[in-house]
Write a protein that holds these residues in place. Structure first.
Motif, PDB file in Angstrom:
ATOM      1  N   PHE A  71       5.383  -2.014 -14.547  1.00 53.36           N
ATOM      2  CA  PHE A  71       5.309  -0.781 -13.810  1.00 53.36           C
ATOM      3  C   PHE A  71       4.492   0.297 -13.156  1.00 53.36           C
ATOM      4  CE2 PHE A  71       4.802   3.797 -16.506  1.00 53.36           C
ATOM      5  CZ  PHE A  71       5.572   4.207 -16.047  1.00 53.36           C
ATOM      6  N   ILE A  72       3.130  -0.697 -14.299  1.00 50.84           N
ATOM      7  CA  ILE A  72       2.122   0.091 -12.944  1.00 50.84           C
ATOM      8  C   ILE A  72       1.951  -0.283 -11.533  1.00 50.84           C
ATOM      9  CG2 ILE A  72      -0.489  -0.042 -12.804  1.00 50.84           C
ATOM     10  CD1 ILE A  72       0.119   1.401 -15.287  1.00 50.84           C
ATOM     11  N   CYS A  73       2.594  -1.666 -10.926  1.00 53.47           N
ATOM     12  CA  CYS A  73       2.425  -1.677  -9.685  1.00 53.47           C
ATOM     13  C   CYS A  73       2.951  -0.503  -8.937  1.00 53.47           C
ATOM     14  CB  CYS A  73       3.040  -3.366  -9.752  1.00 53.47           C
ATOM     15  SG  CYS A  73       1.579  -4.157 -10.352  1.00 53.47           S
ATOM     16  N   ALA A  74       4.460  -0.381 -10.259  1.00 55.18           N
ATOM     17  CA  ALA A  74       6.297  -0.201  -8.825  1.00 55.18           C
ATOM     18  C   ALA A  74       5.387   1.559  -8.752  1.00 55.18           C
ATOM     19  CB  ALA A  74       7.296   0.061 -10.193  1.00 55.18           C
ATOM     20  N   CYS A  75       4.731   2.178  -9.840  1.00 52.84           N
ATOM     21  CA  CYS A  75       3.975   3.129  -9.753  1.00 52.84           C
ATOM     22  C   CYS A  75       3.237   3.922  -8.113  1.00 52.84           C
ATOM     23  CB  CYS A  75       3.648   3.876 -10.951  1.00 52.84           C
ATOM     24  SG  CYS A  75       4.510   4.467 -12.740  1.00 52.84           S
ATOM     25  N   TYR A  76       2.393   2.282  -8.156  1.00 49.02           N
ATOM     26  CA  TYR A  76       1.623   2.903  -7.319  1.00 49.02           C
ATOM     27  C   TYR A  76       2.288   2.325  -6.465  1.00 49.02           C
ATOM     28  CZ  TYR A  76      -2.502   0.825  -3.876  1.00 49.02           C
ATOM     29  OH  TYR A  76      -2.635   0.809  -2.941  1.00 49.02           O
ATOM     30  N   SER A  77       3.245   1.540  -5.587  1.00 52.72           N
ATOM     31  CA  SER A  77       3.780   1.464  -4.412  1.00 52.72           C
ATOM     32  C   SER A  77       5.021   2.272  -4.315  1.00 52.72           C
ATOM     33  CB  SER A  77       4.546  -0.155  -4.434  1.00 52.72           C
ATOM     34  OG  SER A  77       3.702  -0.936  -5.115  1.00 52.72           O
ATOM     35  N   CYS A  78       5.074   2.776  -4.691  1.00 54.21           N
ATOM     36  CA  CYS A  78       5.880   4.728  -4.534  1.00 54.21           C
ATOM     37  C   CYS A  78       5.575   5.199  -3.415  1.00 54.21           C
ATOM     38  CB  CYS A  78       7.141   5.188  -5.516  1.00 54.21           C
ATOM     39  SG  CYS A  78       7.841   4.761  -6.774  1.00 54.21           S
ATOM     40  N   ARG A  79       6.832   4.698  -1.825  1.00 51.70           N
ATOM     41  CA  ARG A  79       6.323   5.714  -0.637  1.00 51.70           C
ATOM     42  C   ARG A  79       4.638   5.239  -0.283  1.00 51.70           C
ATOM     43  NH1 ARG A  79       7.427  11.894  -1.266  1.00 51.70           N
ATOM     44  NH2 ARG A  79      10.086  12.210  -1.897  1.00 51.70           N
ATOM     45  N   LYS A  80       4.706   3.471  -0.338  1.00 55.48           N
ATOM     46  CA  LYS A  80       3.573   3.277   0.392  1.00 55.48           C
ATOM     47  C   LYS A  80       4.787   2.472   1.694  1.00 55.48           C
ATOM     48  CE  LYS A  80      -0.401   4.390  -1.971  1.00 55.48           C
ATOM     49  NZ  LYS A  80       0.908   5.021  -3.273  1.00 55.48           N
ATOM     50  N   CYS A  81       3.205   3.039   2.696  1.00 59.26           N
ATOM     51  CA  CYS A  81       4.261   2.511   3.488  1.00 59.26           C
ATOM     52  C   CYS A  81       3.591   1.045   4.337  1.00 59.26           C
ATOM     53  CB  CYS A  81       3.523   3.281   5.077  1.00 59.26           C
ATOM     54  SG  CYS A  81       3.980   4.753   5.012  1.00 59.26           S
ATOM     55  N   TYR A  82       4.050  -0.113   5.330  1.00 59.08           N
ATOM     56  CA  TYR A  82       4.487  -1.238   5.096  1.00 59.08           C
ATOM     57  C   TYR A  82       2.901  -1.121   5.658  1.00 59.08           C
ATOM     58  CZ  TYR A  82       8.585  -2.128   2.595  1.00 59.08           C
ATOM     59  OH  TYR A  82       9.673  -2.142   1.857  1.00 59.08           O
ATOM     60  N   VAL A  83       2.820  -0.359   7.047  1.00 56.54           N
ATOM     61  CA  VAL A  83       2.071  -0.577   8.217  1.00 56.54           C
ATOM     62  C   VAL A  83       1.006   0.690   7.812  1.00 56.54           C
ATOM     63  CG1 VAL A  83       3.094  -1.457   9.371  1.00 56.54           C
ATOM     64  CG2 VAL A  83       3.385   0.494   9.859  1.00 56.54           C
ATOM     65  N   SER A  84       0.013   0.930   7.862  1.00 55.58           N
ATOM     66  CA  SER A  84      -1.106   2.165   8.657  1.00 55.58           C
ATOM     67  C   SER A  84      -1.457   1.983  10.176  1.00 55.58           C
ATOM     68  CB  SER A  84      -2.055   1.425   7.572  1.00 55.58           C
ATOM     69  OG  SER A  84      -3.157   2.880   7.875  1.00 55.58           O
ATOM     70  N   PRO A  85      -1.731   3.344  10.091  1.00 53.35           N
ATOM     71  CA  PRO A  85      -0.509   4.502   9.893  1.00 53.35           C
ATOM     72  C   PRO A  85       0.574   4.223   9.656  1.00 53.35           C
ATOM     73  CG  PRO A  85      -0.937   5.001  11.702  1.00 53.35           C
ATOM     74  CD  PRO A  85      -1.539   3.347  11.071  1.00 53.35           C
ATOM     75  N   CYS A  86       1.818   5.236   8.946  1.00 56.62           N
ATOM     76  CA  CYS A  86       2.672   5.012   9.503  1.00 56.62           C
ATOM     77  C   CYS A  86       3.147   5.348   9.799  1.00 56.62           C
ATOM     78  CB  CYS A  86       3.341   5.901   7.293  1.00 56.62           C
ATOM     79  SG  CYS A  86       2.818   5.178   6.097  1.00 56.62           S
ATOM     80  N   GLU A  87       5.041   5.375  10.416  1.00 55.61           N
ATOM     81  CA  GLU A  87       5.582   5.332  11.162  1.00 55.61           C
ATOM     82  C   GLU A  87       6.651   6.544  11.054  1.00 55.61           C
ATOM     83  OE1 GLU A  87       6.568   3.986  13.812  1.00 55.61           O
ATOM     84  OE2 GLU A  87       5.332   1.878  13.323  1.00 55.61           O
ATOM     85  N   GLU A  88       6.041   6.961  11.971  1.00 55.08           N
ATOM     86  CA  GLU A  88       7.052   8.718  12.294  1.00 55.08           C
ATOM     87  C   GLU A  88       8.122   8.518  12.743  1.00 55.08           C
ATOM     88  OE1 GLU A  88       4.582  11.503  14.512  1.00 55.08           O
ATOM     89  OE2 GLU A  88       2.992  11.327  12.670  1.00 55.08           O
TER      90      GLU A  88
END
Length: 257
Positions: free
Chosen positions: A36-53
């Motif tokens: 649950f903690i990892c799911a809340c942290y990972s929501c809407r996180k991008c695979y690359v940085s900065p995110c693709e547009e």
């Protein structure tokens, strides 16, 4: 005294097996909390940085809303199920509660297998392959190093939960009689007694005739009448006996007065 000892031993075995199930479900709660903690942290996180547009690329290169919602909901369902199952086992399982528990655990085993396989794919074939620099529209992107450990933890907790719930399902199948507080011999005896009750109630609807039909060679008629003895019908030398008070004859099936 011997029977008391045997009952005490059986009760101790049943309590120990209940403790094993409670321990396994408690361990599942720990794994689920990490999930649950990892799911809340990972929501809407991008695979690359900065995110693709871009409208489509943005969701392709991140943990989109559908994936995050799936993780959070499944983790909440597992927490509620594990807690409720512990309460049922502590209270004592009835046949209906045992059936509910077995069926729900089987469903979660299948769901967790799909969840673990999906996030293992994201961890092993997406995050592990993004190990360099990417240039797009004059902008350089690299792998999101903060998201990779969270994705790996999600995949690992998914497999741990699948193994734990599979073990719980096996225990429920092998320890059915102990968890229900009955032995197989008692169940067979109960079934036999139920069959005997049904059979006796079925047979009680019929009464035995204490006076079966008599087989007479002479008829008994009203005063003044005399019966004429007749020769009974024979088949292959054996007399044919009918279910009447008077035998039938070849000439007439009725009494001749």
């Amino acid at each position: 005294q011997y029977q008391r000892r045997v009952r005490g031993m059986r009760l101790g075995v049943a309590m120990s097996k209940r403790s094993v199930l409670i321990g396994a479900l408690s361990l599942a709660l720990v794994f689920d909390f990490i999930l649950f903690i990892c799911a809340c942290y990972s929501c809407r996180k991008c695979y690359v940085s900065p995110c693709e547009e871009g409208a489509g690329l943005e969701d392709m290169y991140r943990v989109n809303d559908g994936m995050g919602f799936q993780l959070v909901i499944i983790s909440m369902v597992i927490a509620a199920h594990a807690g409720h199952s512990v309460m049922l086992i502590n209270k004592g399982l009835t046949p209906s509660a045992f059936g509910y528990l077995t069926g729900s655990v089987m469903v979660l085993v299948i769901a967790l297998l799909g969840l673990a396989a999906q996030w293992t794919t994201v961890s092993a074939f997406i995050m592990s392959d993004l190990n360099g620099e990417y240039t797009e529209s004059g902008r350089t992107s690299t792998r999101n190093g903060d998201l990779k450990p969270a994705i790996e933890a999600i995949a690992t907790m998914g497999w741990f939960l699948w193994i734990t719930y599979s073990a719980v399902l096996c225990c429920l199948q092998f320890w059915e009689h102990e968890l229900l507080g009955s032995e197989p011999e008692q169940q067979e005896g109960k079934k036999d007694s139920e069959h005997s009750v049904v059979g006796s109630s079925y047979q009680s609807q019929y009464e035995v005739d204490a006076y079966p039909p008599a087989i007479n060679n002479h008829a008994v008629g009203p005063p003044g009448a005399s019966a004429v003895p007749v020769t009974p019908v024979t088949v292959q030398g054996q007399p044919v006996v009918t279910n009447t008070d008077f035998p039938a004859t070849a000439s007439s099936p009725h009494l001749r007065l």
